[in-house]
Design a protein around this motif. Structure first.
Motif, PDB file in Angstrom:
ATOM      1  N   ASP A 193       5.588  71.934  39.103  1.00 39.76           N
ATOM      2  CA  ASP A 193       5.906  71.889  40.534  1.00 39.76           C
ATOM      3  C   ASP A 193       5.102  72.983  41.244  1.00 39.76           C
ATOM      4  O   ASP A 193       5.399  74.170  41.119  1.00 39.76           O
ATOM      5  CB  ASP A 193       7.421  72.109  40.688  1.00 39.76           C
ATOM      6  N   TYR A 196       4.184  76.091  45.866  1.00 36.45           N
ATOM      7  CA  TYR A 196       3.616  77.302  46.490  1.00 36.45           C
ATOM      8  C   TYR A 196       2.132  77.471  46.188  1.00 36.45           C
ATOM      9  O   TYR A 196       1.599  78.578  46.276  1.00 36.45           O
ATOM     10  CB  TYR A 196       4.428  78.535  46.034  1.00 36.45           C
ATOM     11  N   THR A 219       3.814  69.746  47.790  1.00 35.71           N
ATOM     12  CA  THR A 219       4.550  69.480  49.025  1.00 35.71           C
ATOM     13  C   THR A 219       3.768  70.051  50.195  1.00 35.71           C
ATOM     14  O   THR A 219       3.016  71.012  50.014  1.00 35.71           O
ATOM     15  CB  THR A 219       5.965  70.101  48.986  1.00 35.71           C
ATOM     16  N   SER A 221       5.495  71.211  52.655  1.00 41.77           N
ATOM     17  CA  SER A 221       6.525  72.035  53.309  1.00 41.77           C
ATOM     18  C   SER A 221       6.104  73.489  53.493  1.00 41.77           C
ATOM     19  O   SER A 221       6.272  74.063  54.559  1.00 41.77           O
ATOM     20  CB  SER A 221       7.813  72.003  52.506  1.00 41.77           C
TER      21      SER A 221
HETATM   22  N1  PMP Z   1       9.972  72.976  44.587  1.00 41.64           N
HETATM   23  C1  PMP Z   1      10.194  74.286  44.714  1.00 41.64           C
HETATM   24  C2  PMP Z   1       9.820  75.210  43.608  1.00 41.64           C
HETATM   25  C3  PMP Z   1      10.793  74.759  45.883  1.00 41.64           C
HETATM   26  O1  PMP Z   1      11.052  76.078  45.993  1.00 41.64           O
HETATM   27  C4  PMP Z   1      11.146  73.864  46.915  1.00 41.64           C
HETATM   28  C5  PMP Z   1      11.797  74.279  48.211  1.00 41.64           C
HETATM   29  N2  PMP Z   1      12.409  75.441  48.319  1.00 41.64           N
HETATM   30  C6  PMP Z   1      10.894  72.516  46.720  1.00 41.64           C
HETATM   31  C7  PMP Z   1      10.290  72.108  45.551  1.00 41.64           C
HETATM   32  C8  PMP Z   1      11.297  71.479  47.728  1.00 41.64           C
HETATM   33  O2  PMP Z   1      10.353  71.297  48.694  1.00 41.64           O
HETATM   34  P1  PMP Z   1      10.357  70.084  49.700  1.00 41.64           P
HETATM   35  O3  PMP Z   1      10.493  70.699  51.041  1.00 41.64           O
HETATM   36  O4  PMP Z   1       9.026  69.425  49.496  1.00 41.64           O
HETATM   37  O5  PMP Z   1      11.483  69.166  49.358  1.00 41.64           O
END
Ligand code: PMP
Length: 362
Positions: A193, A196, A219, A221
């Motif tokens: 994942d 970051y 992501t 995000s």
């Molecule tokens: N993976 C990790 C390691 C995260 O810290 C987060 C969000 N805090 C996510 C995934 C989720 O991200 P998203 O906004 O894409 O759902």
């Protein structure tokens, strides 16, 4: 006549493992310096926002979205530098991709494995899906304990192993050579994942060509588009085709598709913002380390984990001064007295550091 039933209570009907859970708590941040959720503090440039407004004006909201999001996928493929032979699956945030992954493997007896402490949704979604979750503890310095992970893999035969790279909430990148060892030994899927990635640089995307059971998750995000909800899972088509079957139709809505496509044509803006965040991360780390009694951990992400005496009291004092960060105290024993601050704008970081100094002296 059928006798009237006595309506049952939620406690009788809802699964007991859900009754035992606390809902994911999102605190009210109105009017606060908001440094709790790893968001990018910068908005998009005004000109780009104007273009987005016009695109939204033109969008066919009366129609369902393009279910395959073909054009968006093509742009993401280029943006991620995806190797030939790898495909993409899109989610309503990467949270939804985690949900799809776990739902798809939820056979009786299936196990999902993660390291601890890490992103809490790996465990929570496993519980939602009725799948057993096994957490393997990290070392005290939040590095991977390879022998423990390998032993758990041999014992549990996990269908999926989740590894956040960099890890949340510790902020570090695990040793890539150890992840390679896990990839070579894993009986099922390994999901790296990379939420970051923009702040770390290192990636397992090139490794997709070598490891058929590796999937990499990204992501938008943390890059500045948390409000859009767009995540992507990258890897071999033979896995993604199966996972696609549990995807709800139209999970990536029209507005997300339109806006993401436009912003991705100007992704230099996002890259510049990530550079500014990394610079501020150094200053914030330095500032934290200058405070007495604070242990701040190095970070490859857009947040910093630090340990401090009486973390709960400090957290509340900061809140009283209008600064919202995240307390991790009580969530895992390795996180005792730990707080996590997201890197904000220079002004926000300065406000945080001065409030923290006051809180320490309060
Ligand atoms: N993976 C990790 C390691 C995260 O810290 C987060 C969000 N805090 C996510 C995934 C989720 O991200 P998203 O906004 O894409 O759902």
């Amino acid at each position: 006549m059928i006798p009237a039933a006595v309506p049952k209570t939620p406690e009788e009907i809802i699964r007991k493992e859900l009754l035992a859970l606390k809902a994911y708590h999102v605190p009210d941040a109105a009017g606060m310096v908001k440094l709790d959720a790893m968001e990018n503090p910068y908005r998009l440039p005004l000109q780009l926002r104007g273009r987005l407004a016009r695109l939204v004006e033109e969008a066919d909201l009366n129609r369902y979205p393009d279910p395959g999001a073909a054009e968006l996928k093509e742009q993401l493929r280029r943006a991620f530098g995806l190797p030939g032979g790898s495909e993409l699956l899109l989610g309503n945030g990467s949270d939804e991709l985690i949900q799809m992954l776990i739902m798809a493997v939820a056979k009786p007896g299936a196990v999902v494995l993660g390291v601890e402490p890490s992103f809490v949704m790996f465990r929570m979604i496993a519980v939602f899906a009725g799948v057993r979750y096994v957490g393997v503890e990290l070392r005290d310095d939040f590095s991977l304990d390879l022998s423990r992970v390998l032993a758990a893999m041999e014992r549990e035969h996990p269908a999926i192993i989740f590894i956040a790279y960099p890890n949340n909430p510790s902020g570090n990148l695990f040793d890539a050579a150890l992840i390679e060892r896990i990839l070579s030994a894993a009986p099922g899927l390994v999901v790296v994942d990379e939420a970051y990635h923009a702040f770390a640089g290192k990636s397992f995307i090139p490794a997709l060509a070598r490891h058929p059971n590796l999937l990499v998750m990204r992501t938008l995000s943390k890059l500045g588009l948390a409000g859009l909800r767009l995540g992507a899972l990258l890897g071999a088509g033979r896995w993604l085709e199966q996972l696609d079957k549990v995807r709800l139709p139209y999970n990536v809505n029209v507005l997300t598709q339109v806006v993401a496509r436009e912003v991705l044509q100007h992704d230099d803006v996002l890259t510049e913002q990530a550079v500014a965040i990394k610079l501020e991360r150094s200053r914030l780390l330095q500032g934290l380390r200058e405070l007495p009694g604070v242990t701040a951990y190095p970070s490859d992400a857009n947040f910093i984990l630090f340990r401090i005496n009486q973390a709960e009291r400090v957290f509340e004092e900061l809140k009283r001064r209008g600064v919202l960060i995240k307390s991790l105290h009580g969530s895992h024993h390795l996180l005792a007295d730990c707080l996590r601050v997201t890197v904000g704008t220079p002004d926000e970081n300065t406000a945080f550091l001065s409030s923290l100094t006051q809180a320490l002296n309060a």
